[in-house]
Design a protein around this motif. Sequence first.
Motif, short mmCIF file in Angstrom:
data_model
loop_
_atom_site.label_atom_id
_atom_site.label_comp_id
_atom_site.label_asym_id
_atom_site.label_seq_id
_atom_site.Cartn_x
_atom_site.Cartn_y
_atom_site.Cartn_z
N GLY A 1 -4.96 14.74 24.30
CA GLY A 1 -3.91 15.34 23.50
C GLY A 1 -4.34 15.54 22.05
N GLY A 2 -3.58 16.36 21.36
CA GLY A 2 -3.90 16.64 19.96
C GLY A 2 -3.62 15.45 19.05
N ASN A 3 -4.25 15.47 17.89
CA ASN A 3 -4.04 14.41 16.91
C ASN A 3 -2.84 14.71 16.03
OD1 ASN A 3 -6.40 13.03 17.76
ND2 ASN A 3 -7.67 14.32 16.45
N LEU A 4 -2.28 13.66 15.47
CA LEU A 4 -1.18 13.79 14.52
C LEU A 4 -1.67 13.32 13.15
CD1 LEU A 4 1.85 12.42 16.58
CD2 LEU A 4 1.57 14.76 15.74
N LYS A 5 -1.14 13.93 12.09
CA LYS A 5 -1.53 13.54 10.74
C LYS A 5 -0.28 13.30 9.89
CE LYS A 5 -5.72 16.39 10.93
NZ LYS A 5 -6.46 17.52 10.32
N VAL A 6 -0.31 12.21 9.14
CA VAL A 6 0.79 11.91 8.22
C VAL A 6 0.19 11.45 6.89
CG1 VAL A 6 2.48 11.30 9.99
CG2 VAL A 6 0.96 9.53 9.08
N GLN A 7 0.97 11.54 5.83
CA GLN A 7 0.55 11.09 4.52
C GLN A 7 1.53 10.08 3.97
OE1 GLN A 7 0.22 14.86 2.37
NE2 GLN A 7 -2.00 14.82 2.59
N THR A 8 1.02 9.16 3.17
CA THR A 8 1.90 8.18 2.53
C THR A 8 1.33 7.81 1.17
OG1 THR A 8 3.02 6.05 2.83
CG2 THR A 8 0.74 6.15 3.54
N GLU A 9 2.23 7.51 0.26
CA GLU A 9 1.82 7.04 -1.07
C GLU A 9 2.30 5.61 -1.23
OE1 GLU A 9 1.88 9.11 -5.33
OE2 GLU A 9 3.84 8.25 -4.85
N ILE A 10 1.41 4.74 -1.69
CA ILE A 10 1.76 3.34 -1.88
C ILE A 10 1.41 2.92 -3.30
CG2 ILE A 10 1.41 2.79 0.57
CD1 ILE A 10 -1.27 1.53 -0.18
N THR A 11 1.96 1.79 -3.72
CA THR A 11 1.66 1.26 -5.05
C THR A 11 0.38 0.43 -5.01
OG1 THR A 11 2.92 -0.78 -4.69
CG2 THR A 11 4.12 1.14 -5.54
N LEU A 12 -0.15 0.13 -6.19
CA LEU A 12 -1.34 -0.72 -6.25
C LEU A 12 -1.02 -2.11 -5.72
CD1 LEU A 12 -4.31 -0.82 -7.24
CD2 LEU A 12 -3.45 -1.77 -9.39
N GLU A 13 0.21 -2.57 -5.96
CA GLU A 13 0.62 -3.88 -5.44
C GLU A 13 0.60 -3.88 -3.91
OE1 GLU A 13 2.08 -3.53 -9.57
OE2 GLU A 13 2.15 -2.22 -7.81
N GLU A 14 1.05 -2.79 -3.29
CA GLU A 14 1.04 -2.70 -1.82
C GLU A 14 -0.39 -2.60 -1.31
OE1 GLU A 14 5.29 -0.49 -0.84
OE2 GLU A 14 3.58 0.71 -1.51
N ALA A 15 -1.24 -1.90 -2.05
CA ALA A 15 -2.65 -1.80 -1.65
C ALA A 15 -3.33 -3.16 -1.75
CB ALA A 15 -3.38 -0.79 -2.54
N TYR A 16 -2.91 -3.98 -2.68
CA TYR A 16 -3.49 -5.31 -2.87
C TYR A 16 -3.07 -6.26 -1.74
CZ TYR A 16 -4.56 -9.84 -5.05
OH TYR A 16 -5.04 -11.11 -5.30
N GLN A 17 -1.82 -6.21 -1.37
CA GLN A 17 -1.29 -7.17 -0.40
C GLN A 17 -1.32 -6.65 1.04
OE1 GLN A 17 2.65 -7.85 -1.89
NE2 GLN A 17 1.96 -9.06 -3.65
N GLY A 18 -1.44 -5.33 1.20
CA GLY A 18 -1.25 -4.75 2.52
C GLY A 18 0.23 -4.49 2.74
N VAL A 19 0.56 -3.48 3.51
CA VAL A 19 1.96 -3.13 3.69
C VAL A 19 2.17 -2.47 5.05
CG1 VAL A 19 1.68 -0.84 2.62
CG2 VAL A 19 3.92 -1.97 2.56
N SER B 1 -2.61 7.61 -0.24
CA SER B 1 -2.86 7.77 -1.67
C SER B 1 -2.24 6.58 -2.39
CB SER B 1 -2.28 9.09 -2.18
OG SER B 1 -0.88 9.13 -2.03
N VAL B 2 -2.96 6.06 -3.37
CA VAL B 2 -2.48 4.91 -4.13
C VAL B 2 -2.03 5.39 -5.51
CG1 VAL B 2 -3.05 2.63 -5.06
CG2 VAL B 2 -4.08 3.40 -2.90
#
Length: 358
Positions: A109-127, A246-247
Amino acid sequence: MTKEYYEVLGVDEDASQDEIKKAYRKKAKKYHPDSNKDTADEEKFKKINKAYDVLSDEEKKKKYDRFGKQGVEGSSSRGQRRASANFQDIFEQIFGGAGGRGGRRQSKGGNLKVQTEITLEEAYQGVEKSFKVQRKSECPDCNGSGAENGETSTCSNCSGRGKVEQVKRTPLGRARQVTECPECSGTGNIPEEKCSTCNGKGITEKEETITVDIPEGVEDGQRLRVKGKGHTARNGTSGDLYVFVSVRPHDSLERRDSDLYTTVKIGVGDAALGTEVQVPHPDGQISINVPEATQPGQVMRATGKGMPSGWGSGDLYVKIDVEIPEKLTNDQEEVMKELRETEVNEKNFFESVKDFIS
């Protein structure tokens, strides 16, 4: 043996490209598994394709003439895999399908693509992030059969094989090409009555919520792959979901790879005597000791206080900005005058401040 590929094609070492091509066509047509069943020999056909792959390429041919097989393949397993891949490419280009043997590759099947923006705090801790997507999946009512109540009959177009054969003209002559049956989509069966949910397609499309764990330390622009969460192919496998992250830039912290950078301001007295300052951090503020006689622009390093990564954590670098008052009170002006009078040539300004205050 350097002459082996020439012997496989039955040409001399000084043969022209036109002679090599003609010899290849003749040999391939003779030994191809689908074009001539009386003389078919897949192993010979593989050798013929490999020989042609090398001798038809002037650069490879020069290396082969000089170094033999070592020059075009090498002794590593990577070279062997590359040779195998080249054979498969040639095989499919000429005869089509999955190796020209009537095999059918399983659809994906075909692939799906999504985008999300997170904060630096979320990038540090994982979300954890959830995404709503329109996803094709196996019909839940007919289990992908496309038939109401699961009743099917054998497809008359392919006689239940799920494949149809076509005769294809190639530079080597006529050859069979095997493809998925368009009537039954490769299932070999036709619904007696089409499923009312999917209209006989075996696949439905609906909105689905997919939750993804974004790991700590993720970088701006990084692509995450969630296997099997893309569209589902009928009688096949599911594609993948790709999350593009994107952060968002931080107000006080700058990220460079796994290291963090920031600037804090302190007064003249704190720079001379030393102090403790609170520094912004993705996990909340942390304390940094500023030693006495700290100079403007001096950088403090907090080991392991940067962003997490696969090999540990980066560092936090704190640049000290010493603030000089733009306007002094009368008392401050008097103090500065006294400081200036107490300065000696061997001492810098901060040492003089320290001595005066002490």
